[in-house]
Enzyme design. Structure first.
Site, PDB file in Angstrom:
ATOM      1  N   ASP A 144      -4.683  -8.324  -4.107  1.00 19.20           N
ATOM      2  CA  ASP A 144      -4.811  -9.389  -3.108  1.00 19.20           C
ATOM      3  C   ASP A 144      -5.030 -10.744  -3.768  1.00 19.20           C
ATOM      4  O   ASP A 144      -4.483 -11.751  -3.326  1.00 19.20           O
ATOM      5  CB  ASP A 144      -5.979  -9.087  -2.160  1.00 19.20           C
ATOM      6  CG  ASP A 144      -5.546  -8.144  -1.068  1.00 19.20           C
ATOM      7  OD1 ASP A 144      -4.451  -8.351  -0.507  1.00 19.20           O
ATOM      8  OD2 ASP A 144      -6.278  -7.183  -0.780  1.00 19.20           O
TER       9      ASP A 144
ATOM     10  N   HIS B 242       0.817  -1.216   0.000  1.00 17.97           N
ATOM     11  CA  HIS B 242       0.000   0.000   0.000  1.00 17.97           C
ATOM     12  C   HIS B 242       0.844   1.255   0.000  1.00 17.97           C
ATOM     13  O   HIS B 242       0.438   2.281  -0.529  1.00 17.97           O
ATOM     14  CB  HIS B 242      -1.023  -0.032   1.134  1.00 17.97           C
ATOM     15  CG  HIS B 242      -2.148  -0.958   0.799  1.00 17.97           C
ATOM     16  ND1 HIS B 242      -2.192  -2.245   1.249  1.00 17.97           N
ATOM     17  CD2 HIS B 242      -3.213  -0.794  -0.020  1.00 17.97           C
ATOM     18  CE1 HIS B 242      -3.263  -2.834   0.744  1.00 17.97           C
ATOM     19  NE2 HIS B 242      -3.896  -1.983  -0.025  1.00 17.97           N
TER      20      HIS B 242
ATOM     21  N   GLU C 266     -11.403 -11.032  -4.262  1.00 14.71           N
ATOM     22  CA  GLU C 266      -9.945 -10.967  -4.082  1.00 14.71           C
ATOM     23  C   GLU C 266      -9.408 -12.091  -3.207  1.00 14.71           C
ATOM     24  O   GLU C 266      -8.230 -12.131  -2.890  1.00 14.71           O
ATOM     25  CB  GLU C 266      -9.544  -9.593  -3.514  1.00 14.71           C
ATOM     26  CG  GLU C 266     -10.322  -9.141  -2.310  1.00 14.71           C
ATOM     27  CD  GLU C 266      -9.960  -7.720  -1.857  1.00 14.71           C
ATOM     28  OE1 GLU C 266      -8.966  -7.152  -2.327  1.00 14.71           O
ATOM     29  OE2 GLU C 266     -10.688  -7.190  -0.989  1.00 14.71           O
TER      30      GLU C 266
ATOM     31  N   CYS D 242     -10.232  -3.400 -10.097  1.00 20.42           N
ATOM     32  CA  CYS D 242      -9.712  -2.172  -9.490  1.00 20.42           C
ATOM     33  C   CYS D 242      -8.327  -2.397  -8.896  1.00 20.42           C
ATOM     34  O   CYS D 242      -7.758  -1.512  -8.290  1.00 20.42           O
ATOM     35  CB  CYS D 242     -10.688  -1.630  -8.448  1.00 20.42           C
ATOM     36  SG  CYS D 242     -10.969  -2.752  -7.103  1.00 20.42           S
TER      37      CYS D 242
ATOM     38  N   ARG E 174     -15.707   1.935  -1.208  1.00 17.21           N
ATOM     39  CA  ARG E 174     -15.484   0.666  -0.518  1.00 17.21           C
ATOM     40  C   ARG E 174     -15.517   0.897   0.984  1.00 17.21           C
ATOM     41  O   ARG E 174     -14.929   1.861   1.479  1.00 17.21           O
ATOM     42  CB  ARG E 174     -14.136   0.083  -0.934  1.00 17.21           C
ATOM     43  CG  ARG E 174     -13.842  -1.247  -0.295  1.00 17.21           C
ATOM     44  CD  ARG E 174     -12.584  -1.852  -0.851  1.00 17.21           C
ATOM     45  NE  ARG E 174     -11.397  -1.218  -0.283  1.00 17.21           N
ATOM     46  CZ  ARG E 174     -10.167  -1.558  -0.640  1.00 17.21           C
ATOM     47  NH1 ARG E 174      -9.956  -2.487  -1.550  1.00 17.21           N
ATOM     48  NH2 ARG E 174      -9.129  -0.978  -0.082  1.00 17.21           N
TER      49      ARG E 174
HETATM   50  C1  PEP Z   1      -6.824  -5.210  -4.453  1.00 20.46           C
HETATM   51  O1  PEP Z   1      -6.578  -6.038  -3.574  1.00 20.46           O
HETATM   52  O2  PEP Z   1      -6.552  -5.391  -5.667  1.00 20.46           O
HETATM   53  C2  PEP Z   1      -7.433  -3.921  -4.092  1.00 20.46           C
HETATM   54  C3  PEP Z   1      -7.829  -3.061  -5.003  1.00 20.46           C
HETATM   55  O3  PEP Z   1      -7.538  -3.637  -2.774  1.00 20.46           O
HETATM   56  P1  PEP Z   1      -6.313  -3.125  -1.864  1.00 20.46           P
HETATM   57  O4  PEP Z   1      -5.134  -2.881  -2.757  1.00 20.46           O
HETATM   58  O5  PEP Z   1      -6.793  -1.901  -1.185  1.00 20.46           O
HETATM   59  O6  PEP Z   1      -6.095  -4.276  -0.936  1.00 20.46           O
HETATM   60 MG    MG Z   2      -7.465  -5.791  -1.641  1.00 20.94          MG
END
Ligand code: PEP
Ligand code: MG
Length: 579
Positions: free
Chosen positions: A456, A192, A432, A503, A335
């Protein structure tokens, strides 16, 4: 004069920066021993009070979460730690010593805590001796909170942060000091902190292994976020080369912006919805330049990460209304909180396997009060009729059913109170977790849309930590299992007539776009900085050719074969048409 040195890592956020290195070491506790001047005392006192206040808030939150998870009895330690901070006698003693002795707050506080701890340490009682560690922990927290402000304020503008590791909150915090780049020893492309660097459009290179050991604070450093390269002590001619590269990159960006106004449609007329992911305020600013662009993923946990605590219902209503207004008349997919994994506060307790732990919907369903409040705020902010609500980390039908009960309950409550909201606000889920992929047929009957979180999904499907540079080579978007899983999710969604979007960061990968189009994904939600380029790519492809690509690669059994084919396709069928 030291010589130029080049180091290779993982390119995590594109761009080039040249600047002075700032070495950030989170774990080090710095005790300021300097004697204060008369006019520094007031500021020191208020900084100390502030640090106590922040530490108390952090500990109270940890205490509440601990009660939830390990019960009241086992959580007494946090209560005891809060009591230390609430001890007025102790607190006033520190304040009067700062005034009397003109020493820094961290110096006096450290000294007083050591005195307190010393009596415990020499006690005959084992239990009392163990309490020393608890007291020391409080000390570290308070001193860290005092230093954090100083550490950040010491960062000069245009610095390049070099660190062993950065959390998403560190990344955001530093960006407020206009830092120009990040280089870290650990971390993967989809951590992240990396996603946030891209969102902030700050060049970043991660997985440098030991870079933080080599860098000297203040040293000149170049970050090449395209190639994943760090150059220490660059020579004059290297700097010139990079300045030229940077100019060319900016030119290219300017050219791309004209695509923003054209429709998202392939050469042979197939539309593919293009939206953006929102993590930070800067991205909303960027969105204002993108014409009629919807939001495919708004990560609401950003509110929590930013403030260090859950926002109030009123603050949430304000924020979600703003998001819907920015995207209007296009959709805004918000989300619900996805806290956990690497999205922790500095004060969060560490779990042995946070990505397999208490995360996303699991926290929301355990902390129903927080979840209800968020759903209520979302619905109240839905009056523009363009909101979509999405749940993260779904791994079972029960989770969806339980969330829907709460969702319907909140709707009834709003009806009862005659509060206006958009009744048919779509309710969807992220796909995911592998179990959700296996149950996609059934899940599709329960919800209004799917959005695939490839970040994920790939880590769980391939058992490869998205943050771990040691296995970064195994994190493969074109692994046959990933391609086949994406295909089967789309089939399940379309069977129930629901739309399937992506996404995850794979949607922002230029060479993956023909694959996702050929897989019949309905929408790509990308990082705003990539929006013009991805649109240009969509407009350069033929859907019929992308379908042929899928026919071919779904027969392959290795990642090497698929990747080779995908790169060939991009070079032959897309690149020549990009102007
Ligand atoms: C993902 O897991 O692809 C996603 C968009 O969620 P995050 O990156 O916030 O876990
Ligand atoms: Mg995710």
């Amino acid at each position: 004069m030291s010589e130029e040195k080049i180091y290779k890592g993982i390119a995590a956020s594109p761009g080039i920066s040249i600047g002075q290195a700032y070495l950030y070491t989170r774990k080090q506790i710095f005790i300021n021993t300097k004697v204060l001047s008369e006019d520094e005392i007031e500021a020191e006192l208020s900084e100390f009070k502030n640090a106590i206040e922040i530490s108390r808030t952090e500990l109270t939150k940890i205490h509440n979460i601990a009660i939830e998870r390990i019960g009241e009895k086992n959580s007494k330690i946090f209560e005891a730690q809060i009591e230390i901070l609430n001890d007025n006698y102790f607190f006033n003693n520190v304040l009067s010593r700062i005034k009397r002795e003109k020493r820094s707050a961290s110096y006096v506080f450290n000294d007083e805590i050591n005195k307190l701890g010393g009596t415990l340490l020499t006690s005959d009682d084992d239990y009392m001796r163990e309490r020393f560690a608890d007291i020391n922990d409080v000390k570290n927290r308070v001193v860290r909170n005092m230093n954090r402000e100083k550490l950040v304020s010491k960062v000069e503008e245009n610095s390049i942060i070099v660190a062993h590791e950065l959390s998403p909150s560190d990344t955001i915090l530093f960006s407020r000091r206009k830092v120009q780049g990040y280089a870290t020893d650990v971390g993967g492309i989809n951590s992240h902190a990396a996603i946030i660097s891209r969102a902030l459009r700050i060049p970043a290179v991660v997985g440098m292994k030991v870079i933080s050991k080599f860098v000297i604070p203040g040293q000149t450093i170049i970050i090449d976020g395209f190639e994943g390269i760090i150059i220490l002590n660059p020579e004059e001619k290297t700097i010139d080369n990079y300045e030229e590269k940077l100019r060319a990159y900016r030119e290219q960006e300017k050219k791309l912006i004209k695509f923003v106004y054209l429709p998202n449609v392939t050469l042979d007329g197939k539309p593919l919805e293009l939206t953006v992911n929102i993590n930070v305020d800067d991205e909303m600013e960027l969105m204002r330049n993108l014409k009629e662009c919807g939001i495919g993923l708004y990560r609401s946990e950003r509110l929590f990460i930013d403030r260090g605590d859950f926002p109030t219902e009123a603050e949430q209503i304000e924020e979600y209304s703003k998001i819907c207004a920015i995207a209007y008349p296009k959709q805004a997919t918000i989300r619900t909180y996805d806290i956990g994994g690497d999205k922790l506060l500095p004060s969060s307790e560490r779990e042995p396997n946070p990505f397999l732990g208490w995360r996303g919907i699991r926290i929301c369903l355990d902390r129903e009060d927080i979840f209800r409040e968020q759903i209520r705020a979302l619905l109240i902010a839905s009056v523009k009729k363009n909101m979509k609500i999405m749940l993260p980390m779904i791994s079972s039908i029960e989770e969806v059913k339980q969330a829907k009960i709460i969702f319907n309950d909140v709707r009834k409550e709003l009806d009862r109170k005659k509060i206006k909201y958009h009744k048919p606000t779509p309710f969807g889920i992220m796909i995911e977790v592998p179990s959700a992929c296996m149950l996609a047929d059934e899940l599709a009957k329960e919800v209004d849309f799917f959005s695939i979180g490839t970040n994920d999904l790939i880590q769980y499907l391939l058992a490869v930590d998205r943050n771990n540079e040691l296995v970064a080579d195994l994190y493969q978007e074109f692994h046959p299992a990933v391609i086949r899983t994406l295909q089967s999710i789309v089939t399940s969604g379309h069977k129930s007539n629901i739309k399937v979007s992506i996404c995850g960061e794979m949607a922002s990968n230029s060479i993956a776009v023909p694959v996702l189009l050929g897989l019949d994904i309905d929408e790509l939600s990308v990082t705003p900085g990539k929006y013009p380029e991805i649109k240009q790519i969509i407009r350069a492809i033929r859907y019929s050719e992308a379908k042929e690509l899928i026919e071919k690669i779904t027969t392959y059994t290795t990642e090497t074969e698929i990747r080779k084919e995908v790169i060939n396709f991009y070079n032959e069928n897309v690149k020549p048409y990009l102007k």
